[in-house]
Design a protein around this motif. Structure first.
Motif, mmCIF file in Angstrom:
data_model
loop_
_atom_site.group_PDB
_atom_site.id
_atom_site.type_symbol
_atom_site.label_atom_id
_atom_site.label_comp_id
_atom_site.label_asym_id
_atom_site.label_seq_id
_atom_site.Cartn_x
_atom_site.Cartn_y
_atom_site.Cartn_z
ATOM 1 N N TYR A 176 8.622 -1.310 3.167
ATOM 2 C CA TYR A 176 8.263 -0.623 1.917
ATOM 3 C C TYR A 176 8.958 -1.272 0.721
ATOM 4 C CZ TYR A 176 7.713 2.990 -1.618
ATOM 5 O OH TYR A 176 7.409 3.656 -2.783
ATOM 6 N N THR A 177 10.233 -1.603 0.878
ATOM 7 C CA THR A 177 10.996 -2.222 -0.211
ATOM 8 C C THR A 177 10.445 -3.600 -0.552
ATOM 9 O OG1 THR A 177 13.000 -1.036 0.476
ATOM 10 C CG2 THR A 177 13.285 -2.969 -0.951
ATOM 11 N N GLN A 178 10.104 -4.378 0.484
ATOM 12 C CA GLN A 178 9.620 -5.739 0.263
ATOM 13 C C GLN A 178 8.262 -5.771 -0.420
ATOM 14 O OE1 GLN A 178 9.538 -8.123 3.814
ATOM 15 N NE2 GLN A 178 8.704 -9.941 2.774
ATOM 16 N N TYR A 179 7.391 -4.827 -0.065
ATOM 17 C CA TYR A 179 6.016 -4.861 -0.569
ATOM 18 C C TYR A 179 5.703 -3.693 -1.518
ATOM 19 C CZ TYR A 179 5.409 -8.310 3.135
ATOM 20 O OH TYR A 179 5.532 -9.417 3.937
ATOM 21 N N LYS A 180 6.724 -3.101 -2.067
ATOM 22 C CA LYS A 180 6.541 -1.938 -2.931
ATOM 23 C C LYS A 180 5.552 -2.177 -4.071
ATOM 24 C CE LYS A 180 9.184 1.696 -5.240
ATOM 25 N NZ LYS A 180 10.550 2.182 -5.582
ATOM 26 N N PRO A 181 5.601 -3.350 -4.753
ATOM 27 C CA PRO A 181 4.642 -3.583 -5.847
ATOM 28 C C PRO A 181 3.178 -3.534 -5.387
ATOM 29 C CG PRO A 181 6.446 -5.155 -5.963
ATOM 30 C CD PRO A 181 6.589 -4.452 -4.658
ATOM 31 N N GLN A 182 2.921 -3.951 -4.130
ATOM 32 C CA GLN A 182 1.548 -3.960 -3.619
ATOM 33 C C GLN A 182 1.040 -2.561 -3.253
ATOM 34 O OE1 GLN A 182 3.712 -6.388 -3.236
ATOM 35 N NE2 GLN A 182 2.922 -8.151 -2.122
ATOM 36 N N PHE A 183 1.953 -1.585 -3.173
ATOM 37 C CA PHE A 183 1.539 -0.232 -2.805
ATOM 38 C C PHE A 183 1.072 0.593 -4.001
ATOM 39 C CE2 PHE A 183 4.494 -0.891 0.958
ATOM 40 C CZ PHE A 183 3.465 -1.021 1.875
ATOM 41 N N GLY A 184 1.061 -0.032 -5.152
ATOM 42 C CA GLY A 184 0.490 0.616 -6.339
ATOM 43 C C GLY A 184 1.174 1.906 -6.752
ATOM 44 N N GLY A 185 2.487 1.943 -6.603
ATOM 45 C CA GLY A 185 3.225 3.121 -7.054
ATOM 46 C C GLY A 185 3.262 4.269 -6.067
ATOM 47 N N LYS A 186 2.687 4.094 -4.884
ATOM 48 C CA LYS A 186 2.692 5.172 -3.888
ATOM 49 C C LYS A 186 4.088 5.317 -3.282
ATOM 50 C CE LYS A 186 -2.180 4.825 -2.549
ATOM 51 N NZ LYS A 186 -3.125 4.580 -1.432
ATOM 52 N N SER A 187 4.425 6.530 -2.911
ATOM 53 C CA SER A 187 5.731 6.799 -2.314
ATOM 54 C C SER A 187 5.759 6.319 -0.865
ATOM 55 C CB SER A 187 6.039 8.293 -2.363
ATOM 56 O OG SER A 187 5.140 8.996 -1.506
ATOM 57 N N LEU A 188 6.979 6.244 -0.305
ATOM 58 C CA LEU A 188 7.125 5.849 1.095
ATOM 59 C C LEU A 188 6.391 6.817 2.013
ATOM 60 C CD1 LEU A 188 8.318 4.203 3.399
ATOM 61 C CD2 LEU A 188 10.454 5.488 3.154
ATOM 62 N N ALA A 189 6.470 8.085 1.698
ATOM 63 C CA ALA A 189 5.799 9.093 2.534
ATOM 64 C C ALA A 189 4.283 8.873 2.563
ATOM 65 C CB ALA A 189 6.119 10.499 2.008
ATOM 66 N N GLU A 190 3.723 8.430 1.438
ATOM 67 C CA GLU A 190 2.276 8.241 1.345
ATOM 68 C C GLU A 190 1.793 7.044 2.159
ATOM 69 O OE1 GLU A 190 0.672 9.679 -2.917
ATOM 70 O OE2 GLU A 190 2.389 8.305 -3.072
ATOM 71 N N VAL A 191 2.642 6.023 2.296
ATOM 72 C CA VAL A 191 2.209 4.794 2.990
ATOM 73 C C VAL A 191 2.908 4.609 4.332
ATOM 74 C CG1 VAL A 191 1.652 3.641 0.818
ATOM 75 C CG2 VAL A 191 3.950 3.391 1.776
ATOM 76 N N ARG A 192 3.675 5.588 4.760
ATOM 77 C CA ARG A 192 4.449 5.463 6.000
ATOM 78 C C ARG A 192 3.561 5.161 7.203
ATOM 79 N NH1 ARG A 192 9.511 7.077 7.829
ATOM 80 N NH2 ARG A 192 9.606 7.489 10.078
ATOM 81 N N ASP A 193 2.477 5.910 7.373
ATOM 82 C CA ASP A 193 1.583 5.683 8.516
ATOM 83 C C ASP A 193 0.983 4.285 8.472
ATOM 84 O OD1 ASP A 193 2.113 8.213 9.449
ATOM 85 O OD2 ASP A 193 0.269 9.106 8.657
ATOM 86 N N GLN A 194 0.649 3.828 7.284
ATOM 87 C CA GLN A 194 0.077 2.485 7.120
ATOM 88 C C GLN A 194 1.087 1.419 7.536
ATOM 89 O OE1 GLN A 194 -1.349 1.766 3.128
ATOM 90 N NE2 GLN A 194 -1.505 -0.443 3.445
ATOM 91 N N ILE A 195 2.338 1.595 7.147
ATOM 92 C CA ILE A 195 3.388 0.633 7.506
ATOM 93 C C ILE A 195 3.623 0.631 9.016
ATOM 94 C CG2 ILE A 195 5.848 0.115 7.289
ATOM 95 C CD1 ILE A 195 5.706 1.165 4.422
#
Length: 350
Positions: free
Chosen positions: A123-142
């Protein structure tokens, strides 16, 4: 002469190829590949004004186009045989283990749950690519991505074990090397003049592939040192709006003996070569600003020299960058180190 190149094939994933059936037919029918290639392609021709032309005529009149044809054809042959070999390997292993070929790679794989630290790191490495989404929002994707990586690593390990047990060796006809006479015309060069190997590079400071190739070019110069004379010729592409100015600026560094310093800084900043930034970069590289600006005023002379390089490149078939001639042998594109190294080794061993 045959090519033996199984290690690179082992390390790279193989994609599905649906073409090249004519080649496989030739192999099944026990026809020698060289004679098949000659007969197959000489059967193809174009009639112009009642006169017949075939691939041998291309070789005579456009050796660079002929070289590209050979390289692309050999790549197609190897890709086709690679796919054939992969299917055969899976059949062998499947029969041995009494499973389906489609289960060979996945057998025994069990994904483990990624740790919170691994998820946070992604999440930290690719945070800019997540378009401002929180860790909780993209956790399953990661988690899905990390598990997929586990599976890929497992598959690669299994595949290496398979090709170790059942060695794969490609026997490919060596490509006929066609040499083209390309002049250096006093262009900037590095290395020993009169070296056994002369490499002429046609390149564009604004071309991303040219920038990518510089790491390989540097490695070659470091490895072979005085065995190579490396010559750089200008080939700014017309759709790169800042390229011509950058090449003019580089040529203005020649009288100040700073060409290779400017060369390096321009490629390092290949994506940001506006005229204003180029002026800044070349002075930062050590050019006397006053002498540089005086040189840049003679745009007609500078462009004429660059146009001469472009014209000479086009005469020998260059239509894109980067393009290289190793003792006259054409090499197209930002290829791996090994592609250049193989040709150089053969030239040195003559």
């Amino acid at each position: 002469m045959m090519e033996n190149s199984n290690q690179k094939w082992i390390e790279q994933p193989l994609s599905k190829i649906v073409t090249g059936l004519a080649v496989l037919f030739a192999l099944v029918a026990a026809i020698s590949l060289p004679s098949f290639v000659e007969n197959f392609f000489l059967a193809d021709a174009v009639m112009i004004g009642g006169k017949r032309y075939d691939i041998n005529d291309v070789k005579k009149t456009s050796p660079v186009a002929f070289s590209k044809f050979q390289t692309e054809y050999q790549s197609l042959v190897k890709n086709t045989l690679s796919e054939f070999a992969q299917d055969k390997l899976f059949e062998l292993v499947a029969k041995e283990k009494n499973i389906k070929p489609s289960e060979v790679l996945s057998q025994g794989f069990v994904a483990t749950e990624p740790s919170n630290e691994e998820i946070q790191a992604v999440y930290t490495q690719y945070k800019p690519q997540f378009g401002g989404k929180s860790l909780a929002e993209v956790r399953d994707q990661i988690i899905k991505v990390l598990k997929n990586q586990q599976e890929q690593q497992h598959n690669q390990g299994v595949y290496k074990e398979i090709v170790t047990k059942y060695p794969v060796e490609f026997k490919l006809r060596e490509i006929e090397q066609v040499r083209v006479s390309v002049e250096t015309k006093g262009n900037p060069s590095t290395g020993k003049e009169g070296a056994k190997i002369t490499i002429i590079e046609f390149s564009d400071f604004e071309c991303p592939f040219c920038k990518r190739s510089q790491d390989v070019n540097r490695r070659l110069r470091e490895k072979y040192k005085d065995d190579i004379q490396w010559v750089f010729r200008d080939f700014p592409l017309p759709f790169h709006e800042n390229a011509m100015y950058a090449h003019m600026a580089a040529n203005c560094s020649i009288p100040q003996n700073k060409y290779w310093d400017v060369f390096q800084v321009l490629f390092e900043n290949s994506g940001n070569l506006s005229p204003g930034n180029v002026d800044y970069l070349v002075t930062k590289a050590g050019l006397n600003a006053e002498k540089y600006q005086a040189c840049m005023k003679d745009k007609k002379k500078l462009q004429a020299e660059i146009d001469s390089d472009i014209e000479d490149g086009q005469k020998v078939g260059v239509n894109g960058t980067p393009a290289f001639f190793i003792n006259g042998i054409f090499v197209s594109g930002a290829l791996p180190f090994e592609n250049f190294d193989e040709i150089i080794q053969k030239e040195l061993n003559k």
